[in-house]
Design a protein around this motif. Structure first.
Motif, PDB file in Angstrom:
ATOM      1  N   GLU A   1       0.882  -1.159  -0.126  1.00 33.01           N
ATOM      2  CA  GLU A   1      -0.088  -0.082  -0.086  1.00 33.01           C
ATOM      3  C   GLU A   1       0.829   1.294   0.056  1.00 33.01           C
ATOM      4  OE1 GLU A   1      -2.794   0.057   3.251  1.00 33.01           O
ATOM      5  OE2 GLU A   1      -3.379  -2.027   2.724  1.00 33.01           O
ATOM      6  N   TYR A   2       2.012   1.125   0.231  1.00 32.91           N
ATOM      7  CA  TYR A   2       2.890   2.215   0.406  1.00 32.91           C
ATOM      8  C   TYR A   2       3.818   2.240  -0.948  1.00 32.91           C
ATOM      9  CZ  TYR A   2       1.793   2.288   5.409  1.00 32.91           C
ATOM     10  OH  TYR A   2       1.102   2.479   6.586  1.00 32.91           O
ATOM     11  N   GLY A   3       3.423   1.509  -1.840  1.00 33.00           N
ATOM     12  CA  GLY A   3       4.444   1.468  -2.857  1.00 33.00           C
ATOM     13  C   GLY A   3       4.491   2.836  -3.913  1.00 33.00           C
ATOM     14  N   SER A   4       3.516   3.442  -4.014  1.00 30.22           N
ATOM     15  CA  SER A   4       3.621   4.757  -4.631  1.00 30.22           C
ATOM     16  C   SER A   4       4.414   5.809  -3.833  1.00 30.22           C
ATOM     17  CB  SER A   4       2.298   5.384  -5.378  1.00 30.22           C
ATOM     18  OG  SER A   4       1.512   5.456  -4.054  1.00 30.22           O
ATOM     19  N   GLU A   5       4.333   5.761  -2.887  1.00 21.06           N
ATOM     20  CA  GLU A   5       5.019   6.911  -1.992  1.00 21.06           C
ATOM     21  C   GLU A   5       6.593   6.404  -2.018  1.00 21.06           C
ATOM     22  OE1 GLU A   5       2.968   9.083  -1.723  1.00 21.06           O
ATOM     23  OE2 GLU A   5       2.753   9.374   0.284  1.00 21.06           O
ATOM     24  N   ILE A   6       6.911   5.116  -1.839  1.00 20.47           N
ATOM     25  CA  ILE A   6       8.297   4.665  -1.650  1.00 20.47           C
ATOM     26  C   ILE A   6       8.844   4.915  -3.288  1.00 20.47           C
ATOM     27  CG2 ILE A   6       9.855   2.620  -1.560  1.00 20.47           C
ATOM     28  CD1 ILE A   6       7.702   1.444   0.296  1.00 20.47           C
ATOM     29  N   ALA A   7       8.038   4.762  -4.192  1.00 26.93           N
ATOM     30  CA  ALA A   7       8.721   4.989  -5.467  1.00 26.93           C
ATOM     31  C   ALA A   7       9.067   6.510  -5.831  1.00 26.93           C
ATOM     32  CB  ALA A   7       7.554   4.555  -6.492  1.00 26.93           C
ATOM     33  N   ALA A   8       8.195   7.473  -5.204  1.00 22.04           N
ATOM     34  CA  ALA A   8       8.448   8.696  -5.581  1.00 22.04           C
ATOM     35  C   ALA A   8       9.685   9.176  -4.780  1.00 22.04           C
ATOM     36  CB  ALA A   8       7.040   9.452  -4.732  1.00 22.04           C
ATOM     37  N   VAL A   9       9.744   8.399  -3.564  1.00 18.71           N
ATOM     38  CA  VAL A   9      11.190   8.910  -2.585  1.00 18.71           C
ATOM     39  C   VAL A   9      12.524   8.324  -3.407  1.00 18.71           C
ATOM     40  CG1 VAL A   9      12.429   8.490  -0.634  1.00 18.71           C
ATOM     41  CG2 VAL A   9       9.878   9.127  -0.492  1.00 18.71           C
ATOM     42  N   LYS A  10      12.367   7.220  -3.964  1.00 16.83           N
ATOM     43  CA  LYS A  10      13.569   6.655  -4.535  1.00 16.83           C
ATOM     44  C   LYS A  10      14.015   7.333  -5.654  1.00 16.83           C
ATOM     45  CE  LYS A  10      13.801   4.168  -1.069  1.00 16.83           C
ATOM     46  NZ  LYS A  10      14.966   3.847  -0.284  1.00 16.83           N
ATOM     47  N   ARG A  11      13.101   7.866  -6.423  1.00 17.22           N
ATOM     48  CA  ARG A  11      13.354   8.520  -7.803  1.00 17.22           C
ATOM     49  C   ARG A  11      14.604   9.669  -7.493  1.00 17.22           C
ATOM     50  NH1 ARG A  11       8.303  11.198 -10.146  1.00 17.22           N
ATOM     51  NH2 ARG A  11       7.177   9.261  -9.439  1.00 17.22           N
ATOM     52  N   PHE A  12      14.405  10.030  -6.074  1.00 15.14           N
ATOM     53  CA  PHE A  12      15.614  11.163  -5.889  1.00 15.14           C
ATOM     54  C   PHE A  12      16.836  10.479  -4.934  1.00 15.14           C
ATOM     55  CE2 PHE A  12      11.660  13.353  -6.058  1.00 15.14           C
ATOM     56  CZ  PHE A  12      11.917  14.368  -6.698  1.00 15.14           C
ATOM     57  N   GLY A  13      16.859   9.191  -4.885  1.00 17.12           N
ATOM     58  CA  GLY A  13      17.861   8.756  -3.932  1.00 17.12           C
ATOM     59  C   GLY A  13      17.912   9.082  -2.664  1.00 17.12           C
ATOM     60  N   LYS A  14      16.783   9.562  -2.255  1.00 17.30           N
ATOM     61  CA  LYS A  14      16.588   9.666  -0.907  1.00 17.30           C
ATOM     62  C   LYS A  14      16.205   8.577   0.025  1.00 17.30           C
ATOM     63  CE  LYS A  14      17.731  14.188  -1.479  1.00 17.30           C
ATOM     64  NZ  LYS A  14      18.022  15.443  -0.700  1.00 17.30           N
ATOM     65  N   LYS A  15      16.151   8.715   1.467  1.00 21.03           N
ATOM     66  CA  LYS A  15      15.737   7.504   2.300  1.00 21.03           C
ATOM     67  C   LYS A  15      14.410   7.675   2.640  1.00 21.03           C
ATOM     68  CE  LYS A  15      19.720   5.560   3.708  1.00 21.03           C
ATOM     69  NZ  LYS A  15      21.148   6.115   3.869  1.00 21.03           N
TER      70      LYS A  15
END
Ligand SMILES: *[C@@H]1O[C@H](CO)[C@@H](O)[C@H](O)[C@H]1NC(C)=O
Ligand SMILES: *[C@@H]1O[C@H](CO)[C@@H](O)[C@H](O)[C@H]1NC(C)=O
Ligand SMILES: *[C@@H]1O[C@H](CO)[C@@H](O)[C@H](O)[C@H]1NC(C)=O
Ligand SMILES: *[C@@H]1O[C@H](CO)[C@@H](O)[C@H](O)[C@H]1NC(C)=O
Length: 480
Positions: free
Chosen positions: A263-277
């Motif tokens: 359920e957190y997939g889209s939030e995680i993907a948005a963050v990972k795009r920037f290489g942030k934690k």
């Protein structure tokens, strides 16, 4: 809803399913501080004591982790606590005033070197107040311990503190203005921030999500935001209707836990795009302080392991499990006696944190890979690497069991020889049954009501590569 708070990272330390030779792929970094604690400001003094008077219970079992307290003599927190017995959140502080002595408690009474994420108030809508807070934290705390300042907490639930149409655009506007302004309060320019700490995933209102903030270009414009944070609890007892759905069996199911993390997939993907934690900045089994017999059980400890490892595989770097005092059943420990449980006490979930701490303690570059081909709803496997070398396995048997008879307790045997050889060392998390609230041990040891560590470390030896787990147990397997 919580007020500003501090987040600590813990410093410490049947029938056979065979692990065939299929090597696990896609190992991802396993943060050495995968499990941390999220503590209400209002409870920081309960957990860690006052200046010169560390909480004796917390101090006793984490003795080796705590530095010697300094001696001064003032009380540190004044809390206005509404104590409404009909309100499940009635013992949560409604307003908290902290003074400089809190910083001494945080510096002196928590385990040495524990990194801290320090919460700043956004709900009061006063930039001047947040500026005062960050200046005070700078003046009084060792900045090397503060890995980030977090502005605001669950702004998507501010309710009466904002106009009804308050939404993502207002939040974005404030962050663009406030975060650089707060950074400029500090002489050194390299302070990091954590944002947005929305409660979710089902509570996204008025567009308030990380994915939407990224579409609006907010994090792109704020390089000082190093950590993105979300909050979530799979179940709650905040309403009678939701409370009915809380059942320990729902936690002892890897398929459900994977769905939850999904359920957190889209939030995680948005963050990972920037290489942030990505941080699960406040979490636990059951919102509104946990449920007795569910959140404070061996089963909950097993769920926390599965949840954190499943989450890290999916891209969540750290989990901050929430802690409160006064029958907060999901707390890893309660440092002061409560009405339901007199005397300070450890809850089984504490051993989940020790399990992870021990798992990574001797690894330089820990990584974890799932083994989905072997997993079922209740048998879960994780391969743990140091760099590229497979070093350990984490095996979970999530099968639910009640009753106290070991002879009727089902067990499953995992064949581990193909991956680690036949001669193995095994450390075990166990207890009488899934719902055990006391008597849980990790590697033969436990913490008693004095905060003393009881028992010697117990390592089991295996010669044939076969590791058996009773229903509701977890092990770490290594080469002997
Ligand atoms: C926060 O705002 C309320 C009014 O909304 C005020 O009474 C209170 O003093 C403020 N808190 C602080 C710490 O400034
Ligand atoms: C685990 O959860 C899934 C999805 O809700 C369900 O289909 C399955 O029956 C559950 N397994 C067990 C062992 O309860
Ligand atoms: C505390 O320690 C004492 C002395 O070892 C022991 O008798 C007592 O049972 C312990 N209390 C608890 C609550 O574990
Ligand atoms: C801490 O440990 C000491 C020594 O074992 C014991 O006397 C004391 O009662 C313990 N404190 C608490 C709060 O359990």
């Amino acid at each position: 809803m919580t007020l500003s708070r501090v987040l600590f990272l813990a410093a410490t330390a049947g029938h056979a399913s065979s692990l065939r030779c299929r090597a696990p792929t896609e190992a991802v970094p396993l943060d050495k501080q995968l499990m941390g604690l999220s503590i209400e400001f209002g409870n920081a003094v309960d957990f860690f004591g006052d200046v010169g008077k560390p909480n004796e219970f917390s101090n006793n079992f984490s003795k080796t982790l705590l530095i010697a307290p300094k001696f001064r003599q003032f009380s540190t927190l004044e809390c206005v606590v509404l104590n409404d017995p009909d309100d499940p959140k009635g013992s949560e502080a409604q307003s908290v005033i902290f003074n400089a002595r809190l910083f001494d408690v945080l510096t002196d009474n928590v385990p040495t070197g524990s990194p801290i994420i320090f919460g700043l108030n956004y709900r009061n809508n006063s930039l001047a107040l947040a500026q005062q807070e960050i200046r005070a934290a700078y003046d009084h705390m060792d900045q090397s311990l503060i890995i980030a300042y977090e502005l605001g907490n669950e702004a998507n639930l501010y309710g009466p503190y904002r106009p009804t149409n308050y939404g993502v655009d207002d939040y974005a506007h404030d962050m663009r203005e406030w975060i650089p302004s707060l950074r400029c309060q500090l002489p050194s320019a390299n302070a990091k921030f954590q944002s947005p700490s929305f409660a979710g995933p089902e509570l996204v209102i008025n567009g308030m999500s990380i994915a939407r903030l990224v579409e609006l270009g907010v994090p792109q414009a704020l390089p000082e935001v190093e950590y993105f944070s979300i909050h979530g609890y799979p179940y709650n007892i905040c309403s009678a209707n939701d409370a009915k759905k809380v059942d320990l069996r729902n936690f002892l199911n890897h398929t459900k836990t994977r769905t939850l993390i999904g359920e957190y997939g889209s939030e995680i993907a948005a963050v990972k795009r920037f290489g942030k934690k990505m941080h699960m900045g406040e979490t636990g089994s059951v919102a509104c302080h946990g449920k007795n017999g569910v959140s404070n059980t061996l089963g909950a400890a097993l769920w926390e392991l599965d949840y954190a490892l499943t989450g890290t595989v999916a891209g969540i770097n750290r989990f901050f499990f929430h802690m409160g005092q006064g029958d907060f059943y999901y707390s890893m420990w309660e440092p002061v006696g409560t009405a339901a449980t007199p005397g300070p006490h450890i809850n089984p979930t504490y051993y989940a944190m020790l399990f992870i701490a021990d798992l990574v303690a001797d690894l330089k570059d820990p990584k974890v890979a799932p083994m989905p081909d072997l997993d079922t709803d209740t048998t879960v496997h994780y391969a743990i690497y140091d760099g590229k070398k497979l070093q350990k396995l984490v095996l979970l048997n999530l099968e639910y069991c009640s009753g106290t008879s070991q002879s009727s307790r089902r067990s499953t045997t995992y064949g581990s020889a193909r991956l680690l050889g036949k001669k193995l060392r095994v450390r075990r998390l166990t207890g009488a049954n899934s719902a055990a609230t006391t008597g849980v041990t990790w590697a033969g040891q436990s913490v008693d009501g004095n905060g003393s560590i009881i028992g010697a470390v117990k390592t089991e030896s295996v010669d044939d590569g076969r590791v058996s787990l009773f229903a509701s147990e977890a092990v770490i397997v290594e080469r002997a």
